[in-house]
Design a protein around this motif. Structure first.
Motif, PDB file in Angstrom:
ATOM      1  N   UNK A 166      36.164  37.565  41.088  1.00  8.98           N
ATOM      2  CA  UNK A 166      36.502  36.753  40.084  1.00  8.98           C
ATOM      3  C   UNK A 166      35.590  35.471  40.149  1.00  8.98           C
ATOM      4  N   UNK A 167      35.136  35.006  41.011  1.00  4.43           N
ATOM      5  CA  UNK A 167      34.564  33.692  41.212  1.00  4.43           C
ATOM      6  C   UNK A 167      33.228  33.898  40.534  1.00  4.43           C
ATOM      7  N   UNK A 168      32.559  35.028  40.898  1.00  3.92           N
ATOM      8  CA  UNK A 168      31.348  35.383  39.845  1.00  3.92           C
ATOM      9  C   UNK A 168      31.314  35.503  38.451  1.00  3.92           C
ATOM     10  N   UNK A 169      32.324  36.108  38.110  1.00  2.00           N
ATOM     11  CA  UNK A 169      32.798  36.141  36.714  1.00  2.00           C
ATOM     12  C   UNK A 169      33.040  34.947  36.175  1.00  2.00           C
ATOM     13  N   UNK A 170      33.544  33.916  36.850  1.00  2.00           N
ATOM     14  CA  UNK A 170      33.859  32.642  36.142  1.00  2.00           C
ATOM     15  C   UNK A 170      32.547  31.886  36.153  1.00  2.00           C
ATOM     16  N   UNK A 171      31.603  32.007  37.117  1.00  2.00           N
ATOM     17  CA  UNK A 171      30.416  31.248  37.123  1.00  2.00           C
ATOM     18  C   UNK A 171      29.537  31.788  35.840  1.00  2.00           C
ATOM     19  N   UNK A 172      29.610  33.103  35.470  1.00  2.00           N
ATOM     20  CA  UNK A 172      28.993  33.835  34.496  1.00  2.00           C
ATOM     21  C   UNK A 172      29.545  33.272  33.228  1.00  2.00           C
ATOM     22  N   UNK A 210      49.154  40.341  47.564  1.00  2.00           N
ATOM     23  CA  UNK A 210      48.859  39.498  48.584  1.00  2.00           C
ATOM     24  C   UNK A 210      50.075  38.294  48.565  1.00  2.00           C
ATOM     25  N   UNK A 211      50.076  38.119  47.213  1.00  2.00           N
ATOM     26  CA  UNK A 211      51.208  36.849  46.801  1.00  2.00           C
ATOM     27  C   UNK A 211      52.430  37.279  46.235  1.00  2.00           C
ATOM     28  N   UNK A 212      53.505  36.536  46.028  1.00  2.00           N
ATOM     29  CA  UNK A 212      54.687  36.846  45.236  1.00  2.00           C
ATOM     30  C   UNK A 212      54.043  36.674  43.868  1.00  2.00           C
ATOM     31  N   UNK A 213      55.159  37.141  43.110  1.00  2.00           N
ATOM     32  CA  UNK A 213      54.932  37.031  41.666  1.00  2.00           C
ATOM     33  C   UNK A 213      54.915  35.555  41.212  1.00  2.00           C
ATOM     34  N   UNK A 214      55.755  34.899  41.770  1.00  2.00           N
ATOM     35  CA  UNK A 214      55.908  33.422  41.395  1.00  2.00           C
ATOM     36  C   UNK A 214      54.528  32.387  42.021  1.00  2.00           C
ATOM     37  N   UNK A 235      41.808  48.395  43.720  1.00  2.00           N
ATOM     38  CA  UNK A 235      41.687  46.981  43.697  1.00  2.00           C
ATOM     39  C   UNK A 235      42.666  46.135  44.808  1.00  2.00           C
ATOM     40  N   UNK A 236      43.949  46.786  44.561  1.00  2.00           N
ATOM     41  CA  UNK A 236      44.925  46.170  45.756  1.00  2.00           C
ATOM     42  C   UNK A 236      44.497  46.290  47.229  1.00  2.00           C
ATOM     43  N   UNK A 237      43.651  47.335  47.418  1.00  2.00           N
ATOM     44  CA  UNK A 237      43.279  47.623  48.832  1.00  2.00           C
ATOM     45  C   UNK A 237      41.974  46.910  49.090  1.00  2.00           C
ATOM     46  N   UNK A 238      41.411  46.294  48.223  1.00  2.00           N
ATOM     47  CA  UNK A 238      40.147  45.736  48.587  1.00  2.00           C
ATOM     48  C   UNK A 238      40.417  44.404  49.395  1.00  2.00           C
ATOM     49  N   UNK A 239      39.598  43.841  50.151  1.00  2.00           N
ATOM     50  CA  UNK A 239      40.154  42.520  51.033  1.00  2.00           C
ATOM     51  C   UNK A 239      40.260  41.517  50.140  1.00  2.00           C
ATOM     52  N   UNK A 262      36.966  39.590  48.850  1.00  2.00           N
ATOM     53  CA  UNK A 262      36.080  40.381  48.070  1.00  2.00           C
ATOM     54  C   UNK A 262      36.447  40.202  46.708  1.00  2.00           C
ATOM     55  N   UNK A 263      37.972  40.125  46.395  1.00  2.00           N
ATOM     56  CA  UNK A 263      38.332  40.046  45.130  1.00  2.00           C
ATOM     57  C   UNK A 263      38.232  38.560  44.530  1.00  2.00           C
TER      58      UNK A 263
END
Length: 297
Positions: free
Chosen positions: A137-143, A250-254, A125-129, A132-133
């Motif tokens: 998550x956007x598709x899941x939100x639309x569903x 991709x981002x810091x925890x904060x 998952x972390x290695x996916x662009x 893509x991630x």
């Protein structure tokens, strides 16, 4: 209707307990009130698990989330349990599959391959662009939005009478936008299935979902905390990331926390708006009924 076992409480019911303690509205007497026995939860629990039976130590099925009725609350909790069970089943199977196999074609337009199966599913998952991630998550939100609004039709909300777990059809989307298969039974194989058979299969689905919730979290815990799950010690792959931070690579925890918090607040606001609208409709219907009764008398 669905009862709640200890397996389902952490992922569905407990997160919403504080909301159930809000003060009731002045019109609560107009709301439908059912005890667990009257709503069928006790009998259903015996069918699902004769050994455990009905188990609701926090009395969540007797609360009134968002100032609505107990029937609406039960609908909400049942929907949450069924949904989380389905997600867990998909995650459990997905964990096994992507640990051993991935699609042979390129993952991106640039020709990048899917992450290697030498990586754990969490590392994959972390290695996916990032794009893509975000798409996933956007598709899941639309569903989720489609489910909350009943597929854009006159389907009642699951807190207002729709069968919990029954995902709405994409018929309106097909008619107005473009063709897409329904999530459930896209080829109508179960069109002639009896209601009794459907109810029996739903019981099986809920039980399987509860086991899947244990299963997928066992994998995650075994990878994150070596030795924590002895049965999986030989196949676990150590993971030093945070499975609860989907963009932690991709981002810091904060930064991830800020994004997650804002997303949760947005979802919560939408849920509260829908609940408030439903409560107003119930009170309006009750008021109209009272007026009609007064006029007839």
């Amino acid at each position: 209707m669905k009862t709640f076992t200890l397996l389902a409480l952490p992922v569905s019911a407990l997160a919403f307990t504080p909301l159930s303690l809000q003060s009731r509205t002045a019109g609560k007497s107009a709301l439908a009130m059912s005890s667990p026995a009257e709503s069928g939860l006790v009998d259903l629990a015996k069918k699902q698990n004769p050994v455990v039976g009905y188990f609701d130590p926090l009395s969540l099925a007797e609360q009134q989330f968002w100032g609505q009725s107990t029937d609406a609350t039960i609908g909400f909790l049942r929907q949450a349990e069924i949904k989380h069970g389905r997600v867990a089943m998909a995650a459990f199977v997905g964990y096994w599959v992507q640990s051993n196999w991935h699609f042979p074609w390129a993952q991106t337009l640039a020709g990048d391959a899917f992450p290697s199966i030498d990586l754990s599913p969490e590392q994959q998952w972390d290695a996916c662009p990032l794009q893509a991630r975000i798409q996933i998550i956007t598709v899941i939100g639309l569903l989720e939005v489609w489910d909350e609004y009943g597929g854009g039709n006159d389907n009642p909300h699951y807190m207002k009478g729709r069968q919990p777990g029954k995902y709405p059809s994409f018929a309106q989307f097909r008619d107005t936008v473009h063709f897409v298969f329904d999530l459930y039974d896209p080829f109508n194989f179960n069109k002639k299935m009896s209601e009794e058979k459907k109810a029996e299969r739903l019981l099986m689905e809920v039980n399987n979902g509860r086991l899947a919730m244990i299963g997928i979290f066992s994998f995650l815990v075994a990878d994150k905390i070596p030795g924590a799950v002895p049965a999986l010690a030989d196949i676990a792959t150590p993971y030093d990331g945070n499975v609860m931070v989907p963009f932690g690579a991709d981002f810091s925890l904060s930064q991830s926390t800020i994004v997650g918090t804002l997303s949760f607040i947005g979802i919560l606001c939408a849920a509260n708006a829908g609940a408030a609208n439903g409560r107003d409709e119930l009170e309006l219907e009750s008021s109209e009924s009272s007026s009609e009764s007064s006029e007839s008398s």
